[in-house]
Structure formats: C-alpha cells, structure tokens
Design a protein around this motif. Structure first.
Motif, PDB file in Angstrom:
ATOM      1  N   UNK A   1     -63.217 -54.064  23.048  1.00  0.00           N
ATOM      2  CA  UNK A   1     -62.040 -53.186  22.997  1.00  0.00           C
ATOM      3  C   UNK A   1     -61.906 -52.269  24.208  1.00  0.00           C
ATOM      4  N   UNK A   2     -62.948 -52.176  25.043  1.00  0.00           N
ATOM      5  CA  UNK A   2     -62.891 -51.315  26.226  1.00  0.00           C
ATOM      6  C   UNK A   2     -62.523 -52.092  27.494  1.00  0.00           C
ATOM      7  N   UNK A   3     -62.048 -53.299  27.342  1.00  0.00           N
ATOM      8  CA  UNK A   3     -61.839 -54.184  28.501  1.00  0.00           C
ATOM      9  C   UNK A   3     -60.824 -53.633  29.509  1.00  0.00           C
ATOM     10  N   UNK A   4     -59.893 -52.785  29.041  1.00  0.00           N
ATOM     11  CA  UNK A   4     -58.894 -52.234  29.958  1.00  0.00           C
ATOM     12  C   UNK A   4     -59.363 -50.942  30.614  1.00  0.00           C
ATOM     13  N   UNK A   5     -60.606 -50.567  30.354  1.00  0.00           N
ATOM     14  CA  UNK A   5     -61.200 -49.373  30.937  1.00  0.00           C
ATOM     15  C   UNK A   5     -62.256 -49.782  31.964  1.00  0.00           C
ATOM     16  N   UNK A   6     -62.799 -48.817  32.727  1.00  0.00           N
ATOM     17  CA  UNK A   6     -63.717 -49.182  33.818  1.00  0.00           C
ATOM     18  C   UNK A   6     -65.026 -49.812  33.338  1.00  0.00           C
ATOM     19  N   UNK A   7     -65.532 -50.722  34.161  1.00  0.00           N
ATOM     20  CA  UNK A   7     -66.901 -51.238  34.032  1.00  0.00           C
ATOM     21  C   UNK A   7     -67.651 -50.743  35.260  1.00  0.00           C
ATOM     22  N   UNK A   8     -68.636 -49.870  35.053  1.00  0.00           N
ATOM     23  CA  UNK A   8     -69.317 -49.216  36.171  1.00  0.00           C
ATOM     24  C   UNK A   8     -70.793 -49.610  36.163  1.00  0.00           C
ATOM     25  N   UNK A   9     -71.238 -50.362  37.168  1.00  0.00           N
ATOM     26  CA  UNK A   9     -72.651 -50.760  37.232  1.00  0.00           C
ATOM     27  C   UNK A   9     -73.481 -49.781  38.055  1.00  0.00           C
ATOM     28  N   UNK A  10     -74.729 -49.607  37.664  1.00  0.00           N
ATOM     29  CA  UNK A  10     -75.681 -48.786  38.411  1.00  0.00           C
ATOM     30  C   UNK A  10     -77.009 -49.534  38.465  1.00  0.00           C
ATOM     31  N   UNK A  11     -77.508 -49.745  39.661  1.00  0.00           N
ATOM     32  CA  UNK A  11     -78.832 -50.350  39.814  1.00  0.00           C
ATOM     33  C   UNK A  11     -79.853 -49.219  39.868  1.00  0.00           C
ATOM     34  N   UNK A  12     -80.504 -48.956  38.738  1.00  0.00           N
ATOM     35  CA  UNK A  12     -81.434 -47.831  38.643  1.00  0.00           C
ATOM     36  C   UNK A  12     -82.631 -48.002  39.567  1.00  0.00           C
ATOM     37  N   UNK A  13     -83.014 -49.235  39.843  1.00  0.00           N
ATOM     38  CA  UNK A  13     -84.179 -49.476  40.687  1.00  0.00           C
ATOM     39  C   UNK A  13     -83.905 -49.305  42.159  1.00  0.00           C
TER      40      UNK A  13
ATOM     41  N   UNK B   1     -67.067 -43.942  34.302  1.00  0.00           N
ATOM     42  CA  UNK B   1     -66.956 -45.000  33.289  1.00  0.00           C
ATOM     43  C   UNK B   1     -66.277 -44.513  32.015  1.00  0.00           C
ATOM     44  N   UNK B   2     -65.719 -43.312  32.024  1.00  0.00           N
ATOM     45  CA  UNK B   2     -65.154 -42.722  30.813  1.00  0.00           C
ATOM     46  C   UNK B   2     -64.195 -43.675  30.110  1.00  0.00           C
ATOM     47  N   UNK B   3     -64.472 -43.912  28.837  1.00  0.00           N
ATOM     48  CA  UNK B   3     -63.663 -44.822  28.037  1.00  0.00           C
ATOM     49  C   UNK B   3     -64.066 -46.269  28.168  1.00  0.00           C
ATOM     50  N   UNK B   4     -64.898 -46.575  29.159  1.00  0.00           N
ATOM     51  CA  UNK B   4     -65.291 -47.960  29.416  1.00  0.00           C
ATOM     52  C   UNK B   4     -66.765 -48.217  29.167  1.00  0.00           C
ATOM     53  N   UNK B   5     -67.375 -48.953  30.070  1.00  0.00           N
ATOM     54  CA  UNK B   5     -68.764 -49.388  29.908  1.00  0.00           C
ATOM     55  C   UNK B   5     -69.578 -48.992  31.126  1.00  0.00           C
ATOM     56  N   UNK B   6     -70.756 -48.443  30.882  1.00  0.00           N
ATOM     57  CA  UNK B   6     -71.713 -48.132  31.937  1.00  0.00           C
ATOM     58  C   UNK B   6     -72.855 -49.131  31.838  1.00  0.00           C
TER      59      UNK B   6
ATOM     60  N   UNK C   1     -70.219 -31.920  28.879  1.00  0.00           N
ATOM     61  CA  UNK C   1     -69.126 -32.893  28.977  1.00  0.00           C
ATOM     62  C   UNK C   1     -69.316 -33.995  27.948  1.00  0.00           C
ATOM     63  N   UNK C   2     -68.200 -34.518  27.486  1.00  0.00           N
ATOM     64  CA  UNK C   2     -68.220 -35.606  26.509  1.00  0.00           C
ATOM     65  C   UNK C   2     -68.348 -36.943  27.218  1.00  0.00           C
ATOM     66  N   UNK C   3     -69.210 -37.809  26.695  1.00  0.00           N
ATOM     67  CA  UNK C   3     -69.391 -39.144  27.279  1.00  0.00           C
ATOM     68  C   UNK C   3     -68.887 -40.201  26.299  1.00  0.00           C
ATOM     69  N   UNK C   4     -67.637 -40.608  26.491  1.00  0.00           N
ATOM     70  CA  UNK C   4     -67.082 -41.707  25.691  1.00  0.00           C
ATOM     71  C   UNK C   4     -67.333 -43.000  26.452  1.00  0.00           C
ATOM     72  N   UNK C   5     -68.561 -43.484  26.375  1.00  0.00           N
ATOM     73  CA  UNK C   5     -69.004 -44.614  27.191  1.00  0.00           C
ATOM     74  C   UNK C   5     -69.879 -45.537  26.357  1.00  0.00           C
ATOM     75  N   UNK C   6     -69.653 -46.830  26.503  1.00  0.00           N
ATOM     76  CA  UNK C   6     -70.590 -47.795  25.926  1.00  0.00           C
ATOM     77  C   UNK C   6     -71.648 -48.093  26.971  1.00  0.00           C
ATOM     78  N   UNK C   7     -72.914 -48.032  26.555  1.00  0.00           N
ATOM     79  CA  UNK C   7     -74.007 -48.264  27.486  1.00  0.00           C
ATOM     80  C   UNK C   7     -74.600 -49.653  27.247  1.00  0.00           C
TER      81      UNK C   7
END
Length: 374
Positions: free
Chosen positions: A215-227, A260-265, A299-305
């Motif tokens: 359902x979050x497909x129209x919101x941002x997908x933000x990748x982070x390489x932690x390593x 990534x607010x509203x989307x996926x991190x 701050x509010x984090x409306x993000x799927x992790x």
C-alpha cells in the motif's frame, strides 16, 4: 527537337521558349510526384515497423535469395552491407536449441500448404538472446510448386522479460515463483521484514518488490547501506541533524527516516549497526518516533522498515555483536505495524516463511504466536 511519331502527345503542353519551342510532358511531372509519394510512404512504413519492432521478409524458394527489411537487420543486429541473407544464414542466427523446431515448422508449412505462427529465440553475435514472434505464408505457382514465402518477424524480448519477471526480479522456476508468492503475501501486511542472504543475492530487489506491491508503493523507497557509512555519520544519516549539532553541521538536514515518510526505509547490512544505533532503531519500531541529532523535538516516523543482513542475526546476538531485544517490545511493534495479531497470522503457505524469517532473529517472539496461528 525531334518528336517520336509513336509518342502519345495527348498530355503534352507546348511552352514558348525565348530560344526555341520545347515540349515538357505533364506525365513526367506526375511520375516525379508519384515517386516522392512512394518514398514518403516507405519512410512512414519503416517508422511503423521500428515502432512495433516488426520487420518483414521474402524468400525466393527458387533462387534461395532472402530479402529482409531494415527492421529485421536491426532486430538481428546485422549490417545489410556485410551479411548475405539466405535461409541457411538465417538458421545460423536462430538459437541452436530452436533451429530444429524452426526448420521443421517452415518445412511442414510448405509441405502441408499451411501458414505458421511461432515464437523462437535468436542467439546474436555478441551472445545476447532475443525472443521473436514469426509468421509465414507461402505462395504457390499455378502448377502447385512453392515459389516464395513471405513473413514477419517481431522482437518480443521485452514482453518475454516482463512475463518472466516480478517487480524487477526475473525468474520462472519453482523457487522464484515461491518467492513471488511470498512477496505478494507479505506486501499488504505492514510489518517489519528481515531479509537474510549472502551479499549479491538481490536482497534490495526483494525489498523494492515488497514496497512496490504494498500500500506504500506511491510513496518513497529509501535505501541505506549501513555497512558503507562510518558509525559517526550513520546516526545523522538515519535520523538527520539540526544546525550546530556537531562540527560541520552548518544547517539542518533531514535524515533517511524523514525522506522515507509514508514509504519504506530499506536498511541493508543491518548487522553492521552499532548497539547505540540499534537501540534508537528499536525505539522507532516500538514507539514510531525519533529525534534528530542535537534536537529535543520528537518526530513521527510513518515508515515501514525492511532490513537485510548477510549474517544470521540470531547467531550475532548469541555472540554479543547484535543487541538482544526485549520480546515484548518487538511483539508490540509487530502487532502495531500489522494492525493486529490475527492479521499477521493470516499469512498462509510460503507467506509465513518470511514472517518466520523475521521471528527467527528474535526467537522469544515466536513463542507469543500460537501453533494454531502458524
């Protein structure tokens, strides 16, 4: 100027010249116009062929000479000047595993006086494989002898790729189909997901597919390489910072959670997170809130992790390299993200496997889900 007595002068127009009379036929002008019209039509036809990735061909069955339109040369990645088109040279371009099939389809169509409509592969000189859709019809002389075959070839490689892929992941074997079904099952259940696998196995592709199908497909997908980020920068990268939070922080900066607010991190190589960052990340999972570095404002984090690791997190916890989590806090996060426990438990078949991969990293959590719910 001598005029041929046999020339039909019906359409001749006499034009007075200052030097001598001459005759210009209007028919010649009409021929030029017709020639220009034909050239324009040919140009339009070539454009249409290119747009449809569709070329046409004609094979003289008496002389074995083969005519290809420009689009077929483009599809086959060949130079018209350096390639002698014959039926045999065409078969050389057909994928070795498909040659017998293609030759049989063509031969039987002539023998049985039927058209053929087939799909086969080409093996290009650079090693690429293309899929083409080919149609053929044979023309016969009055005595019944086959004289020529005409047909079309259409490049359908893109359509084939799309038919054999799912959200950018390509494959049609049993394992890949099972993976696609897993993604569909978990995409709509808004819970944190952990993807485990070796480096280079496409974990980010899977994460993107889960995001794209959910359902979050129209919101941002933000990748982070932690390593790939130094520990000193990772907290700021994830949560952002305010001006003056540290040396070099000359302005406010949003972190990946805000982006990534509203989307996926997507947190890749999550096993490389420091325990301090792990604790702050757990708070986001539990409370859905965070603070920027140097700020007291929540701050509010409306993000799927969605997280990924190339090491087994359960083993990392046992070795003390990954923070042991309070199962009640993780359970709350799972249930709140998913809506309710019943919704999460409705993941059936292979869909359950992904949920359990997440729970496997936190073994105490799985004891909170009854055997019947599994």
């Amino acid at each position: 100027m001598k005029i041929d007595p046999d020339l039909n002068t019906e359409h001749l127009t006499k034009i007075q010249s200052p030097h001598q009379p001459c005759f210009i036929t209007s028919s010649l002008s009409k021929l030029e116009q017709d020639k220009e019209t034909i050239l324009k039509r040919k140009a339009r036809f070539k454009e249409v062929e290119h747009l449809a990735s569709l070329g046409h061909w004609e094979l003289d069955l008496v002389t074995n000479s083969l005519y290809w339109s420009d689009e077929i040369y483009r599809i086959f990645d060949l130079d018209p000047e350096g390639f002698e088109a014959t039926y045999e040279s065409f078969l050389e371009i057909v994928h070795p595993d498909d040659r017998k099939f293609v030759h049989k389809a063509f031969s039987e169509s002539i023998k049985n006086r039927t058209d053929y409509d087939i799909v086969h592969r080409l093996l290009l000189k650079d090693g690429r494989i293309k899929y083409v859709h080919e149609k053929c019809q044979t023309i016969y002389d009055t005595d019944g002898s086959p004289s020529r075959s005409i047909g079309t070839v259409q490049d359908i490689s893109r359509q084939k790729k799309e038919a054999h892929s799912f959200s950018g992941i390509i494959g049609r074997d049993a394992n890949m189909l099972e993976l696609f079904e897993t993604i569909r099952q978990v995409a709509d259940v808004d819970i944190p997901i952990l993807i485990q696998g070796e480096s280079g196995t496409g974990k980010e592709l899977i994460a993107r597919a889960i995001h794209n199908e959910g359902p979050r497909s129209d919101k941002p997908f933000v990748p982070v390489n932690c390593g790939a980020l130094p520990e000193g920068l990772l907290e700021s990268e994830l949560f952002g910072h305010v001006k003056g939070a540290f040396t070099g922080a000359v302005r406010n900066r949003k972190g990946r959670f805000e982006m990534a607010q509203g989307g996926t991190l997507f947190l890749d190589e999550v096993a490389d997170l420091s325990k301090m960052v792990q604790a702050k990340l757990l708070r986001v999972l539990q409370e859905g809130t965070f603070e920027q570095v140097g700020s007291e404002k929540t701050l509010l984090a409306d993000v799927r992790i969605i997280s990924a690791a190339n090491r087994v997190l359960k083993s990392e916890m046992e070795k003390g390299r990954f923070r042991k989590l309070d199962p009640r806090r993780v359970k709350d996060a799972l249930l709140r993200s998913g809506g309710n426990k019943a919704k999460a438990s409705r993941l059936l078949g292979v869909g359950r496997a992904t949920l359990y991969r997440f729970l496997a990293a936190f073994p105490d959590v799985s004891s909170n889900i009854s055997e019947s719910e599994r």
